[in-house]
Structure formats: C-alpha cells, structure tokens
Design a protein around this motif. Structure first.
Motif, PDB file in Angstrom:
ATOM      1  N   TYR B   5      24.968 -62.552 -36.844  1.00 22.07           N
ATOM      2  CA  TYR B   5      23.523 -62.682 -36.639  1.00 22.07           C
ATOM      3  C   TYR B   5      23.099 -61.555 -35.712  1.00 22.07           C
ATOM      4  O   TYR B   5      23.571 -61.471 -34.576  1.00 22.07           O
ATOM      5  CB  TYR B   5      23.215 -64.034 -35.993  1.00 22.07           C
ATOM      6  CG  TYR B   5      21.812 -64.131 -35.421  1.00 22.07           C
ATOM      7  CD1 TYR B   5      20.720 -64.348 -36.248  1.00 22.07           C
ATOM      8  CD2 TYR B   5      21.580 -63.998 -34.049  1.00 22.07           C
ATOM      9  CE1 TYR B   5      19.434 -64.430 -35.727  1.00 22.07           C
ATOM     10  CE2 TYR B   5      20.298 -64.078 -33.519  1.00 22.07           C
ATOM     11  CZ  TYR B   5      19.232 -64.291 -34.363  1.00 22.07           C
ATOM     12  OH  TYR B   5      17.974 -64.366 -33.848  1.00 22.07           O
ATOM     13  N   GLU B   7      19.847 -59.777 -33.920  1.00 13.99           N
ATOM     14  CA  GLU B   7      18.429 -59.942 -33.608  1.00 13.99           C
ATOM     15  C   GLU B   7      17.910 -58.700 -32.903  1.00 13.99           C
ATOM     16  O   GLU B   7      18.393 -58.326 -31.840  1.00 13.99           O
ATOM     17  CB  GLU B   7      18.253 -61.171 -32.679  1.00 13.99           C
ATOM     18  CG  GLU B   7      16.816 -61.371 -32.203  1.00 13.99           C
ATOM     19  CD  GLU B   7      16.669 -62.581 -31.273  1.00 13.99           C
ATOM     20  OE1 GLU B   7      17.459 -63.544 -31.420  1.00 13.99           O
ATOM     21  OE2 GLU B   7      15.790 -62.555 -30.406  1.00 13.99           O
ATOM     22  N   ILE B  19      28.927 -65.328 -36.688  1.00 15.40           N
ATOM     23  CA  ILE B  19      28.554 -66.626 -37.251  1.00 15.40           C
ATOM     24  C   ILE B  19      29.769 -67.265 -37.918  1.00 15.40           C
ATOM     25  O   ILE B  19      30.457 -66.621 -38.717  1.00 15.40           O
ATOM     26  CB  ILE B  19      27.459 -66.449 -38.329  1.00 15.40           C
ATOM     27  CG1 ILE B  19      26.208 -65.815 -37.735  1.00 15.40           C
ATOM     28  CG2 ILE B  19      27.128 -67.791 -38.984  1.00 15.40           C
ATOM     29  CD1 ILE B  19      25.176 -65.440 -38.795  1.00 15.40           C
ATOM     30  N   THR B  22      26.538 -71.309 -41.444  1.00 16.98           N
ATOM     31  CA  THR B  22      25.078 -71.432 -41.457  1.00 16.98           C
ATOM     32  C   THR B  22      24.722 -72.834 -41.935  1.00 16.98           C
ATOM     33  O   THR B  22      24.997 -73.199 -43.072  1.00 16.98           O
ATOM     34  CB  THR B  22      24.448 -70.383 -42.393  1.00 16.98           C
ATOM     35  OG1 THR B  22      24.848 -69.089 -41.953  1.00 16.98           O
ATOM     36  CG2 THR B  22      22.930 -70.466 -42.363  1.00 16.98           C
ATOM     37  N   THR B  25      18.822 -72.673 -43.366  1.00 15.70           N
ATOM     38  CA  THR B  25      17.791 -71.627 -43.268  1.00 15.70           C
ATOM     39  C   THR B  25      16.636 -72.131 -44.120  1.00 15.70           C
ATOM     40  O   THR B  25      16.807 -72.453 -45.290  1.00 15.70           O
ATOM     41  CB  THR B  25      18.243 -70.258 -43.815  1.00 15.70           C
ATOM     42  OG1 THR B  25      18.657 -70.414 -45.169  1.00 15.70           O
ATOM     43  CG2 THR B  25      19.369 -69.666 -42.992  1.00 15.70           C
ATOM     44  N   THR B  38      27.593 -70.315 -34.063  1.00 19.59           N
ATOM     45  CA  THR B  38      28.132 -69.037 -33.592  1.00 19.59           C
ATOM     46  C   THR B  38      29.414 -69.293 -32.803  1.00 19.59           C
ATOM     47  O   THR B  38      29.590 -70.341 -32.181  1.00 19.59           O
ATOM     48  CB  THR B  38      27.128 -68.301 -32.678  1.00 19.59           C
ATOM     49  OG1 THR B  38      26.992 -69.011 -31.439  1.00 19.59           O
ATOM     50  CG2 THR B  38      25.764 -68.187 -33.351  1.00 19.59           C
TER      51      THR B  38
END
Lengths: 275, 275
Positions: B5, B7, B19, B22, B25, B38
């Motif tokens: 991930y 950002e 990660i 997941t 989303t 994470t």
C-alpha cells in the motif's frame, strides 16, 4: 519517467520520495553514500540506505541534539561532536557564544566533502574559526582525550556499519572520562516504534555510568516513525532543573525555551522504556 | 509476489506498507473505503486513499483527541464525537467515569460496520450502553442541538470529500452554540509540515469564536509527517491552567498527566502558525 527513493525503514514499512536529480552515489571506505535532490525535502544525504538529513527538515535534528545540552550546562566552553560530518550540529553549537571551541570528529571524510559541496546551508559552519574538524574514529578520539570536554554530542548513524562501536557501554564509559567533572553528553538513540530494545539497552548502559540520565523526543518526518529519541547523560546538571525563563532566545525553528522541559515529557510507551 | 500500500501524502512524498491481505475495498455513498491487513501496523482503515487508523498506532490519535479536553473540563457529562466511526475516540471517552453519555455522529455507516467487523479492539466500545450511535451528517446534528454538550470532539477525515464542511467557520460557530456555557471542543487539524495553511486558518477562525484557543501535538507514525496537531477551543477552562498532579492516572499508552501541558509546548515553526 519518475524516479523515487524508497527506504525500507523496517522489512514491512518505508517512505518514498520523488527524486529530481542524483548528485552522488559512492561507496566510501566506510559506507554507501548518496546525495540526491528530492522534490519534497530538497537535497538529501543518504548513508547505507538511510536518510541522514534533508535541507527541509534538518533543523529539527540538529537543534535538538545541540540546544538541550548546551542550555543545561552553565558554561559549555569546549564541545565535541562525534560523527555529524554534515556540520548541522556544529552550526547549532556555534549559536552559543560561550562555546570557545567546537571539535568535530567524523570518521568518513567523504561525508564532509560532499556536504560542503551539496549542503552548504548545513556544512558551511565547518569553516568557522571556532571549529576544528578531525577525520578520525570518534571512539579512538574519545579514549585519547580524558577530562577535556564540557559537552559531548554523538551524532551517529544507526548501530550498523561504522557506528556499531558508538552504541557500546565501553564508548559511554570513554565519554564519561573524556568529559570534565561537570560534563554532559547526548546521543541520538533512534525511534521507539521500531527500536524500543535499543532505547532500553542504551538507557540501562548509560544509567550505570552517569548519575543523571534523561530521554527526550522530537519529530523528524524523514526518520523512521517520525519520532526520534535522544538520551542525555550528565555528571552534575539536570536538564529538568533548568529555569526556562533564563534560557536566552536563539535563532531556531524547532527548539524554544518553552520546549526545553516539555521535550522530556514522554509518551507513556516511551517513558516505560526508560524505567 | 509482494503487495504494498503506497500513499502519496503529498505529490512528492509518501509511505509504503506491505499488505498481507485485503479485507475490503468499497465505494460507499461518501468515500472510498479499504480495510487492509499490513505486516507492520496490523489492520488498517483507509478512506479516500488516506490512512485513518491502524491497530498498532491508533492509540496515539484516539487518546490525544479525548484526554486533553476531558481532563480540562471539570465535569464532562455529555460528550459528542463528530466522525470517528471506528469508535476509537469513544473508547477513550468511556475511560472517564464522569461521562454519562457519549454520542457518536458518523456520516458513513459503512465505516462503523466494517470497523466493528475488522477492528473490534477499537470499535467494540460502540456497543457500550453509555454510547449512542447516530448515522447522520455531523454538521446538521450540531445545528440541531443547542446548548447540549460539555465536550465536542471532531474526529474527521482531511478537508476533502465528506469532511469539507467540518473545517468551516460556520461549523465552529455551530459547535460553540451546541456546547454548554463552559464547553470545550477539540478537532484534529492535520500536520504542520504539509498543511501549515490549514492550521493557520483554523486557528484564526476558532479564535474569532472561542475566548481560549490552544494547539497541541502528538506523534502518529502513519499520518503525514508523523506530527499531528489538534486545536482546542474553550469557553471557560484553559488546559494550561490544569493542575497536573490532580489528573487521575488512566489506562493509556501515550497520554499521561505529565504530558498534559507538555503537549501544548509547540515546536517554534508550529507555534508561529498560531500567532
């Protein structure tokens, strides 16, 4: 094409910064050195894959190494900086007029050379007549200078590569002996999120040698976790006993007299590492 | 294969976290929501591409929103949290036995739903009988409740998307009116390295409405720059006038009575934003 500097600060987390130019990448006699131009932080010095300093946020680290100790010692005439070849700590030390001589002992002459070339706003202070620059092993210098310094600052890399010996109890004992009878030392001691063990072990080691041991923090955005610790060992003067109203205002961007004691008020999980 | 991930906290700088899984989303009615696992920070809630909270470092933000205000007000019975659908601020509020009722007004019910499922150590507090959870627009709730609350906490996202209205002077005026005559409010106000303008403009706006305005900081490693600010507006009680020795010890990992005033001692460049 976009180039990004990505640093894994742990195996699973890191920072990434857009690069506009790479000035230098070189394997010196001691470490991998890179001087890169970043869009966010300006020129950045990287040693062994770790950000050492950037033009935009360097003031935090350099001020917070220098001023708490110098505003705790009532008359710091002779100051030693171990490491710190970029010159940033020296620049802050020179803001104290009572300092007659500041000695820098940096093991890697290339750090000094490239800092003077690419980080003049930081390294320019190294040319000041009150400064003596020595390219040598700080560990050895300490052991060759007994009862010499009022304040010793350890501005080292992390305890990998050339800085390993600077995180040993033998080094702290040497610092104790190199200080005068009312001397103070301070060292950067990494961050509490990923290196809690290191902070704890340094604290234990320094407590066996110095009667007064204090830990304080500062926010450095390009360092792992953004929260950095500094450990101070003192023979006589307690930074928490300083009268903040008597601290002279100096030209800073992070440290203030009002922050002098507050920086020692630690988050609970950091405080717990010092018990 | 490794998934990370990344950002971009600014156009030119960011963080990156490995990660392992997941969970979700989803585009909710209000924002993009992701719940990811994470390796470094545990489960992480991401809204509109910005880390909102992680299991490992959430305590800092949640404690530092809640405790400074609650330990400044002598008798906070009715507390409102605007935003904060993960429940972390509510959990901290409930550590104060004098709080009879804590109301959460979160605009996005999906944040609450997924936090209860994937962040039980944070969101579990929302099921406490002292808590009332309302899924609604905080701006509207504020304007419909005059003279109601002792303390109001604004735990919003950044001023993009659904939180834009929560950074306006109209909102602060509404908060003033929704507070009782000795009420206190506190809001997260982003970081001083990349959002100096925001801190300055909020400070200016709040000063026009509240007689006592104070800014304090905390270190949050997964938030931009690692240094976060909070702005407190108070009608009567000054957080700096609190007798720290009278603050009861509560179960925390960041906030301590010793840090209560120290958190308001700002780095010089942050202090300058509040003048």
């Amino acid at each position: 094409m976009e180039l990004w500097y990505t640093e894994k600060q742990t195996d699973n987390f890191g920072i990434t910064a857009k690069i506009s130019k790479t000035h230098v990448t070189e394997k010196t006699d001691f470490q991998d050195l890179a001087m890169i131009e970043t869009a966010e932080w300006g020129t950045m010095l990287v040693l062994d894959g770790m950000v050492m300093t950037t033009v935009k946020d360097e003031f935090v680290y350099h001020e917070m190494v220098a001023h708490p100790a110098l505003n705790t010692h009532p008359n710091p005439k002779h100051v030693l900086v171990v490491g710190g070849g970029d010159g940033g700590v020296i620049r802050e030390v020179l803001k104290h007029p009572e300092v007659e001589k500041a000695v820098l002992v940096e093991i890697d002459g290339k750090v000094i050379e490239y800092s003077k070339k690419y980080l003049p706003s930081i390294a320019g202070a190294l040319d000041n007549p009150r400064v003596e620059v020595i390219v040598n092993d700080g560990y050895m210098h300490i052991h060759d200078h007994k009862n010499t310094y009022d304040v010793i600052m350890v501005d080292s890399t992390e305890p990998v590569g050339p800085a390993v010996s600077l995180f040993t109890q033998g080094f702290y004992k040497g610092i104790y002996d190199a200080l005068k009878e009312d001397g103070i030392f301070v060292a950067q001691t990494d961050n509490p999120w990923f290196k809690a063990d290191l902070i704890q072990s340094v604290n234990r080691d320094v407590k066996e040698i110095f009667p007064i041991v204090r830990v304080y923090c500062a926010n450095i955005p390009t360092y792992p976790s953004g929260l950095w610790t500094f450990t101070m060992g003192s023979k006589k003067y307690d930074p928490l006993a300083v009268d903040e109203t008597k601290i002279p205002e100096i030209d800073t961007k992070y440290y203030t007299p009002r922050l002098h004691k507050a920086a020692f008020a630690l988050p609970k999980f950091v405080e717990d590492l010092t018990k």
